[in-house]
Design an enzyme around this catalytic site. Structure first.
Site, PDB file in Angstrom:
ATOM      1  CD  GLU A 185      -1.307  -0.537  10.514  1.00  0.00           C
ATOM      2  OE1 GLU A 185      -1.312   0.620  10.950  1.00  0.00           O
ATOM      3  OE2 GLU A 185      -0.792  -1.484  11.132  1.00  0.00           O
ATOM      4  CG  LEU A 186       2.246  -2.232   4.569  1.00  0.00           C
ATOM      5  CD1 LEU A 186       1.586  -0.971   4.018  1.00  0.00           C
ATOM      6  CD2 LEU A 186       3.738  -1.996   4.770  1.00  0.00           C
ATOM      7  N   GLY A 307     -33.162  20.029  -6.227  1.00  0.00           N
ATOM      8  CA  GLY A 307     -32.154  21.032  -6.542  1.00  0.00           C
ATOM      9  C   GLY A 307     -31.445  20.785  -7.850  1.00  0.00           C
ATOM     10  CB  ALA A 310     -28.198  23.681  -8.573  1.00  0.00           C
ATOM     11  N   GLY A 388      14.339 -13.609 -14.798  1.00  0.00           N
ATOM     12  CA  GLY A 388      15.472 -13.843 -15.686  1.00  0.00           C
ATOM     13  C   GLY A 388      16.338 -12.619 -15.795  1.00  0.00           C
ATOM     14  NE  ARG A 389      20.888 -13.785 -16.732  1.00  0.00           N
ATOM     15  CZ  ARG A 389      21.802 -13.420 -15.824  1.00  0.00           C
ATOM     16  NH1 ARG A 389      22.666 -12.467 -16.095  1.00  0.00           N
ATOM     17  NH2 ARG A 389      21.861 -14.011 -14.658  1.00  0.00           N
ATOM     18  CG  ASP A 501       5.383   1.180 -11.448  1.00  0.00           C
ATOM     19  OD1 ASP A 501       5.324   1.879 -10.412  1.00  0.00           O
ATOM     20  OD2 ASP A 501       6.240   0.302 -11.618  1.00  0.00           O
ATOM     21  CE  LYS A 503       8.928   2.336 -10.168  1.00  0.00           C
ATOM     22  NZ  LYS A 503       8.856   1.358  -9.081  1.00  0.00           N
ATOM     23  CG  ASN A 506       9.169   2.133 -14.197  1.00  0.00           C
ATOM     24  OD1 ASN A 506      10.155   1.404 -14.132  1.00  0.00           O
ATOM     25  ND2 ASN A 506       8.030   1.842 -13.592  1.00  0.00           N
ATOM     26  CG  ASP A 519       8.425  -2.127 -15.733  1.00  0.00           C
ATOM     27  OD1 ASP A 519       7.560  -2.962 -16.064  1.00  0.00           O
ATOM     28  OD2 ASP A 519       9.062  -2.198 -14.671  1.00  0.00           O
ATOM     29  CB  THR A 536       6.041   3.018  -6.838  1.00  0.00           C
ATOM     30  OG1 THR A 536       6.495   2.115  -7.854  1.00  0.00           O
ATOM     31  CG2 THR A 536       7.192   3.315  -5.892  1.00  0.00           C
TER      32      THR A 536
END
Length: 682
Positions: A185-186, A307, A310, A388-389, A501, A503, A506, A519, A536
């Site tokens: 299911e995930l 109603g 109310a 990449g970096r 995101d 957390k 980050n 991020d 996450t």
């Protein structure tokens, strides 16, 4: 655990054994020790599980069916799955022929699953109709551990075994999957490696549905249901005016989300004449008979309401309303309406309170610079990413040049994954934001291999690293760091941007120890609701898990998780299995540690409200309402904004090119291919 913790554990073990042997109950101190021991065990399990990723690359992109998983070194993976839904296109129902017995089998298998928790009858019908048959021969593999998956299965006939790789071998676990069992299911949520191998132990017949089909059905129905609720609300008349005239589209949307559902059997009294009431009703289906002094005076059907007074004040019911046949209603309590939108009479009178400006909501000053790639002197690699970096750089011609972080992303990899719009969206959002507690964006550049972002260099390190080392923070520390996030939200949410995101991974410190939100890869400008599953797992809000459509409210849920994790040392819904995490999130229950103060417990509970329309921060007052909560009482927001407040942790940084808080990486990306298929305008 250190020596002190070990000594405490030994003392507790001795007391526990002695009490059990003598048949004595545990006293309060023993219970406290047990709670502390369990907390330590869970923290160790959490950090041990994160350490398994230590030798992995800083980020890894997993492709398939329009979704991706991003893994960060020692941190938790963010997940993304596109909605595959376009409200402008007609919904095309998918029907695969099957017997009534097969339909019943599939329905029974899915009804108890949390992913189908909010489905109605028609949704279940469409989902069951969409399942396709899969024939599997004896000995064949249905799914393999570690491979990506996008199908959920129900067993119709035959038997399948479960295997898990342990070290260099594979072991059979659990009991065989037989008729009526379901697995995988995930994969209906997002693309993630399978946790086990499923192998046929005989010839099998399975039913399967893929993620794209499932999410399209769910999203379509949720979207249409919300549209129907909005149409109902627009026509509700109070004080001679309709809600459509009084409330904005955004307010109507909030109100629609806050509507709860109930049902009444034939002949059951819903409200009784003469009683006091504070609940307003709309008929979703069925017929309601209105009686006055015992006589029928009217019949109400789908879309009609009763109603409604109310919402103004505690209403003395002027009539009795009785269900004719079975009736489904939508309802709202006056207290919830006031919490969200304020006093109804003020709204009818046109008295709109102007929200006060929040500190740091406006831009703090331009941070753009003009640089060319040739101007930069490349330094060491600070991190390796999916495309990449990130490298430390400075201006060649300026000996006093500040250092920057240069995010280098492979254009070819971006194109291959269809993420051009995603990357440009991240750049545009960063360029719009300018705040002391948000990572600064300076400029972009490109060549035939890379697109480059020149960013602020934060040398202090991730909050996650410090939290891991401390195991948990004091409330004063958690208040400081969460306050920094809230001040960033003042500007982010002021521009209708959902961050999505939040957390500790980050949140990064600068050299002075002040926190910055980094991020923005999952951030999005949200007008109304958006349907992409992203975030996450530990931090996903209920509405994201259930694909109900979400907005800025997800960030306040995540803030509640963050505050809890910082102060407890672990997230509130921790579990090894992601589906168990989601079950805990959807349960509506959060266990508050005994060392939390009363005000901390209160703010956590109000931020972790399952109903997004009732969640603190998404109610009247927005971010300002969170900042005014009693847990922040006495906190000096101006001093924080002006960086004139003492930081809890002062990182060790020696100079503007000291990258000692970063891991070491090779400086070569390898042979990156030229890409002429994408030439973005920067």
């Amino acid at each position: 655990m250190g020596a002190g913790a070990s000594a405490d554990t030994e003392r507790f073990r001795a007391t526990l054994n002695q009490n059990f042997l003598q048949g004595k109950p545990l006293d309060a101190s023993d219970i406290t020790d047990l709670e502390s021991a369990l907390v330590e065990i869970r923290k160790l399990r959490t950090f041990a599980s994160k350490a398994l990723n230590k030798d992995a690359s800083n980020e890894a992109l997993t492709r398939g069916a329009g979704s991706m998983v991003v893994k960060k070194k020692e941190g938790r993976a963010a997940v993304v799955a596109k909605a595959n839904f376009d409200s402008s296109k007609p919904y095309e129902k998918k029907v695969v022929a099957k017997s009534d017995e097969a339909k019943k089998l599939i329905l029974q298998a899915i009804k108890g699953n949390i992913l189908f928790k909010t489905c109605g009858g028609e949704e279940f019908g469409d989902i069951v109709d969409a399942f396709e048959t899969v024939e599997v021969k004896d000995g064949a593999y249905v799914i393999n551990q570690g491979e990506q998956g996008e199908h959920f299965y129900v067993v119709d006939d035959g038997s399948l075994d479960i295997y898990v790789k342990m070290g260099g071998s594979e072991a059979k676990v659990g009991v065989p999957l037989v008729k009526g069992a379901a697995f995988g299911e995930l994969a209906l949520m997002y693309n993630t490696p399978r946790a086990a191998t499923i192998k046929a132990a005989s010839d099998c017949k399975l039913w399967a549905i893929d993620r794209s089909t499932f999410r399209t059905i769910i999203t379509q129905y949720k979207f249409q249901r919300m549209k129907m609720y909005m149409d109902f609300l627009k026509k509700v008349q109070i004080g001679g005016k309709t809600l459509g005239d009084v409330l904005s589209a955004s307010d109507l949307d909030h109100m629609a989300l806050a509507l709860e559902r109930d049902s009444f059997k034939h002949g059951q009294v819903i409200i009784r004449e003469g009683e006091k009431g504070d609940i307003f009703y709309i008929i979703e289906s069925g017929v309601v008979e209105v009686q006055k002094d015992g006589s029928k005076v009217a019949e109400l059907t789908k879309g009609q309401f009763f109603g409604e007074k109310a919402l103004l004040s505690e209403d003395v019911r002027q009539a009795t309303c009785v269900a004719q046949k079975d009736v489904n209603v939508l309802f709202m309590m006056r207290e919830d309406f006031v919490l969200m939108l304020g006093d109804m009479q003020d709204l009818l009178d046109g008295k709109v309170k102007v929200e006060e400006a929040l500190p740091g909501q406006e831009a703090m000053g331009s941070t753009k610079v003009s640089l060319e790639l040739g101007d930069l002197e490349m330094g060491r690699t600070l991190g390796i990413g999916a495309f990449g970096r990130v490298k430390l750089v400075k201006v060649k011609t300026d000996p006093n040049s500040p250092t920057f972080a240069l995010k280098c992303q492979s254009k070819k990899a971006i194109v291959e994954n269809g993420l051009q719009e995603h990357v440009m969206n991240e750049k545009n959002i960063m360029a719009e934001l300018d705040h002391p507690f948000i990572l600064k964006y300076f400029c972009s550049m490109k060549d035939d291999r890379y697109i480059y972002f020149v960013l602020e260099l934060l040398l202090g390190g991730e909050l996650f690293t410090f939290l891991r080392n401390e195991t948990q923070f004091s409330e004063s520390w958690s208040r400081f760091y969460s306050a920094s996030v809230l001040m960033a939200f003042c500007q982010i949410h002021g521009r209708k941007i959902a961050y999505r995101d939040l957390k500790p991974e980050n949140l990064v410190m600068d050299a002075d120890g002040f926190l910055k939100v980094v991020d923005f890869g999952l951030a999005k400008v949200v007008a109304g609701k958006t349907w992409t599953l992203c975030g996450t797992p530990d931090y996903l809000a209920p509405e994201i898990i259930l694909n109900e459509g979400h907005d800025l409210a997800v960030d306040y849920w995540a803030l509640g998780v963050l505050i809890y994790e910082m102060t407890a040392g672990m997230p509130p819904f921790y579990a090894d299995d992601p589906m168990e995490v989601y079950e805990k999130i959807l349960s509506g229950h959060v266990s508050i540690p005994s060392h939390f103060s009363k005000s901390l417990s209160d703010i956590v509970k109000k931020l972790l409200k399952t109903y997004q329309s009732k969640r603190l921060g998404n109610t009247k007052g927005g971010t300002g309402a969170v900042m005014k909560h009693k847990w922040y009482s006495g906190f000096d927001w101006d001093a924080l904004l002006n960086r004139k407040i003492e930081v809890p942790i002062k990182p060790k940084v020696n100079g503007n090119d000291d990258a000692s808080n970063f891991d070491h990486y090779a400086d070569d990306d390898g042979d990156i291919e030229v890409c002429n298929d994408w030439d973005p305008e920067l």
